[in-house]
Enzyme design. Structure first.
Site, mmCIF file in Angstrom:
data_model
loop_
_atom_site.group_PDB
_atom_site.id
_atom_site.type_symbol
_atom_site.label_atom_id
_atom_site.label_comp_id
_atom_site.label_asym_id
_atom_site.label_seq_id
_atom_site.Cartn_x
_atom_site.Cartn_y
_atom_site.Cartn_z
ATOM 1 N N GLU A 297 -57.822 -46.164 -14.904
ATOM 2 C CA GLU A 297 -57.777 -44.778 -14.907
ATOM 3 C C GLU A 297 -57.838 -44.290 -13.422
ATOM 4 O O GLU A 297 -58.420 -43.326 -13.218
ATOM 5 C CB GLU A 297 -58.655 -44.248 -15.808
ATOM 6 N N ASP A 371 -61.588 -47.191 -27.407
ATOM 7 C CA ASP A 371 -62.224 -46.180 -26.460
ATOM 8 C C ASP A 371 -63.108 -45.193 -27.345
ATOM 9 O O ASP A 371 -63.000 -44.094 -27.616
ATOM 10 C CB ASP A 371 -61.243 -45.374 -25.963
ATOM 11 N N GLU A 399 -67.779 -37.899 -27.655
ATOM 12 C CA GLU A 399 -66.577 -37.470 -27.136
ATOM 13 C C GLU A 399 -65.569 -37.439 -28.020
ATOM 14 O O GLU A 399 -64.802 -36.557 -28.162
ATOM 15 C CB GLU A 399 -66.212 -38.837 -26.125
#
Length: 709
Positions: A297, A371, A399
């Site tokens: 990332e 993820d 998240e």
């Protein structure tokens, strides 16, 4: 008299800040599970009081260290609150090392009359005795018999850490409970009492480390200005056995060191890190080590210089080894130019390096290969890495499960991971055994959880999200505990021991995560959340790099839906043991909760229920909505038993969650209906709006996400 009254008021306010005074009017949640409110049942209260008139703390040193002082304070405050009597706490020197306890285990033993009665708490170190004290108080809070204790308990994992994704500007990435509790500007002069309360809470559930900074690291934290402040936090945590760790930015030698390279094999870079690590240990002698996110990332890493992950990790490992530190090197790696299925990229990069990492390196692996999805299979590296220590990384902050707005008790999800069989060395080779060292004999064992706490008065935003912090600590200590047991413990410690209330709360917690899966990502659907902030549905998200879009994963078309990860697709099944590849690759045997993770199926595929896939998906979304409505109603029925402030807080969030569940159902079914071209089955409520309406919703400045989306 006025001065006396003023001093009393100041003392009372100080105790309130420390969470040591009972709240007379309302409970704001600050005390977490360490409430120590009076035991209501007279018989049980007297039994507890009779069992603990004297508490003996036995350690090799037998001295009044800061940890022993904290232990004495905890026991006296705890039993004073629970039974209205302050026990006598004695400290004595132990006769040699108790081999059964290791470094952190404890022994609780009821002493006979000849020995003066009471209970002995023994450990091979002061922190172990502290853990025993918290365990004794937990048993008293949850109604266990203390009269005939013979308990030995040792942690299954050596390093049990909270990872704080906190930036130096106090923004918390993926944080939904306010800002970072680390007040860098005020440190080291002013030390918020909350630091000590944080360490106390961590110690109460056996956590022994805190990574203070975001994995998307800032090199400035390694400068003297910040190291002085890190040292102050370490000093606050030390009595409670919580060591500090930091994230290291790979490019720090260039950014703050004046070098023109960060090549891990360059002698100048090696020398720079050696000196930087030595400097850190001068500030913090018990520093734990680094977490490193590299070449993922956009983060810098060894591949920028033609090196591999082992080259990068070993650079830090060599610098840390003389001081006893470790490096946790994250396996969350994927590159936009790599056309391989994203869930395979970590295996592709790390499997060739198995055995190349130094002994004080632990490869930090997320629980699943993608993820932190609401549901996904365990990460294949837990089964395939044979010669490398591994850290299991779990995400306490929600998240992808509704942030701190939705209730999702995560212990059942984490139990799925710990109990998953990798077949690495035959049946029974669970992820839990791979992590705790029993499967392959690795001495370095680590579990890390991405923290869900912030400056909100109740720490976690959603009052019931405290249960996830608690559950993480309990499972990090002993991953064989049952999720229901943990939920019941937390409910009793937080809301009292009235049986009907405890049973209802436990049931609400245990049901909650599966409900979120049903109304958001059923049948193995994944990564269909909104872009960026990941709150709410976004199966239509396109544009930019493919693996940041939803169609990359759900692959919906007029021909069907789901990711083909068999031999004719990405062949991600090949990353698992043959037994699992055969199981998950077989449509007759593949668990339906992972069906669309591994298979692309036509809309008229007949599921085990006898319904077509389209009807089954639609009804599962409806099921999630119906279950969420029942969950909210079950919470509402608890109003007489719950503190009004907490009840109102949770009730408001429950109402939002019901509406959000409907939003998820309507938006996803309308989107997928474009491809299925089939009507909604009977029993599914019609959407209130058009697909265009849902696609036009644009949430901005969502907590936990730095961008404007």
């Amino acid at each position: 008299m006025p001065n006396l009254r003023r001093r009393f008021l100041i003392a009372a306010l100080s105790l309130t800040a420390l969470g040591l005074v009972r709240h007379a009017v309302a409970d704001d949640g600050y005390r977490l599970w360490l409430r120590y409110d009076p035991i209501v049942d007279d018989t049980r209260r007297e039994a507890v009081a009779a069992a603990v008139p004297v508490l003996v703390l036995t350690t090799p040193s037998g001295t009044e260290s800061p940890t022993i002082e904290a232990t004495r304070r905890e026991l006296q405050e705890g039993f004073s609150g629970l039974v209205g009597r302050v026990p006598e706490v004695r400290v004595r020197v132990g006769a040699g090392v108790d081999e059964a306890l290791g470094d952190e285990g404890y022994r609780l033993t009821s002493r006979g009359v000849a020995d003066g009665g009471g209970i002995e708490i023994r450990g091979n170190g002061d922190v172990a005795v502290l853990y025993g004290a918290f365990a004794l108080l937990r048993r008293a809070q949850t109604g266990e018999d203390l009269a005939r204790l013979q308990v030995v308990d040792t942690p299954r994992v050596g390093r049990r850490l909270l990872n704080h994704w906190d930036n130096l500007n106090r923004f918390v990435e993926r944080g939904y409970a306010g800002f970072s509790i680390w007040e860098w500007f005020n440190l080291p002069d002013f030390r918020n009492p909350r630091y000590r309360d944080y360490a106390r809470a961590c110690a109460s559930i056996g956590l022994n480390g805190a990574v203070l900074t975001n994995v998307n690291a800032d090199a400035l934290v390694l400068t003297p200005y910040y190291l002085e402040r890190v040292a102050a936090l370490a000093e606050e945590f030390r009595p409670y056995g919580v060591r500090v760790y930091l994230t290291a930015r790979f490019s720090a030698p260039k950014e703050i060191g004046g070098l023109d390279t960060a090549d891990p094999l360059d002698p100048r870079v090696i020398a720079w890190w050696d000196e930087k690590v030595a400097e850190i240990y001068r500030w913090v002698p018990d520093f734990g080590g680094f977490v490193v996110k590299a070449n993922s990332e956009g983060q810098p890493g060894p591949q920028d210089f033609g090196r591999n992950h082992a080259d990068g990790a070993n650079l830090f490992a060599r610098a840390l080894a003389p001081h006893g530190g470790i490096v946790m090197w994250r396996a969350f790696v994927y590159q936009p130019e790599n056309e391989m299925d994203r869930v395979r990229q970590a295996s592709f990069e790390f499997m060739p390096l198995d055995g190349a990492f130094l002994p004080n390196v632990s490869v930090q692996i997320k629980n699943g290969p993608l993820d932190f999805m609401p549901r996904e299979p365990f990460h294949p590296l837990f089964g395939s890495l044979q010669h490398t220590s591994m850290t299991l990384e779990l995400q306490i902050t929600q998240e992808y499960l509704g942030h701190s707005t939705h209730l999702a008790f995560l212990a059942p999800m984490w139990k799925e991971v710990f109990e998953a069989d990798t077949f690495a060395r035959g049946p029974g080779s669970t992820v839990g055994k791979a992590i705790d060292g029993t499967l392959r004999g690795h001495p370095l064992t680590v579990v890390a959880g991405v923290s869900n706490i912030g400056t909100d008065r109740n720490w976690t935003g959603h009052p019931l999200a405290q249960a996830n912090w608690y559950a993480f600590g309990r499972l990090a200590w002993d991953h064989t505990l049952e999720a229901e047991t943990i939920a019941e413990e937390w409910s009793r410690m937080t809301f009292g021991s009235e049986p009907a209330t405890v049973a209802a709360l436990t049931d609400i917690l245990v049901r909650s995560r599966e409900i979120v899966v049903n109304y958001s990502n059923p049948y193995g659907l994944h990564h269909i959340q909104a872009r960026g902030h990941h709150f709410g549905p976004g199966p239509w998200v396109t544009g930019g790099r493919p693996d940041w879009t939803a169609p990359y994963y759900h692959q919906a078309s007029e021909f069907g839906i789901g990711a083909n990860r068999g031999p004719e697709g990405s062949n991600a099944l090949a990353d698992y043991a043959p037994e699992l590849a055969a199981l998950w690759g077989d449509l007759e045997r593949c668990p339906e909760n992972l069906l669309l993770w591994f298979h692309h199926l036509p809309w008229d595929y007949v599921t085990k229920s006898g319904r077509t896939l389209w009807d089954a998906i639609a009804l599962r979304y409806q099921q999630g909505v119906d279950e969420m409505r029942r969950l909210a109603a079950d919470w509402a029925a608890l109003e007489p038993a719950i503190d009004p402030e907490i009840f109102a807080n949770v009730s408001a969030r429950m109402g939002r969650q019901v509406n959000d569940a409907i939003h998820w159902r309507d938006a996803c079914l309308l989107y997928f209906q474009q491809f299925s071209k089939r009507p909604l089955p009977e029993g599914v409520e019609p959407p209130a709006h058009s697909l265009e309406h849902y696609m036009s919703i644009n949430l901005r400045y969502v907590p936990g996400h730095p961008g404007d989306y």
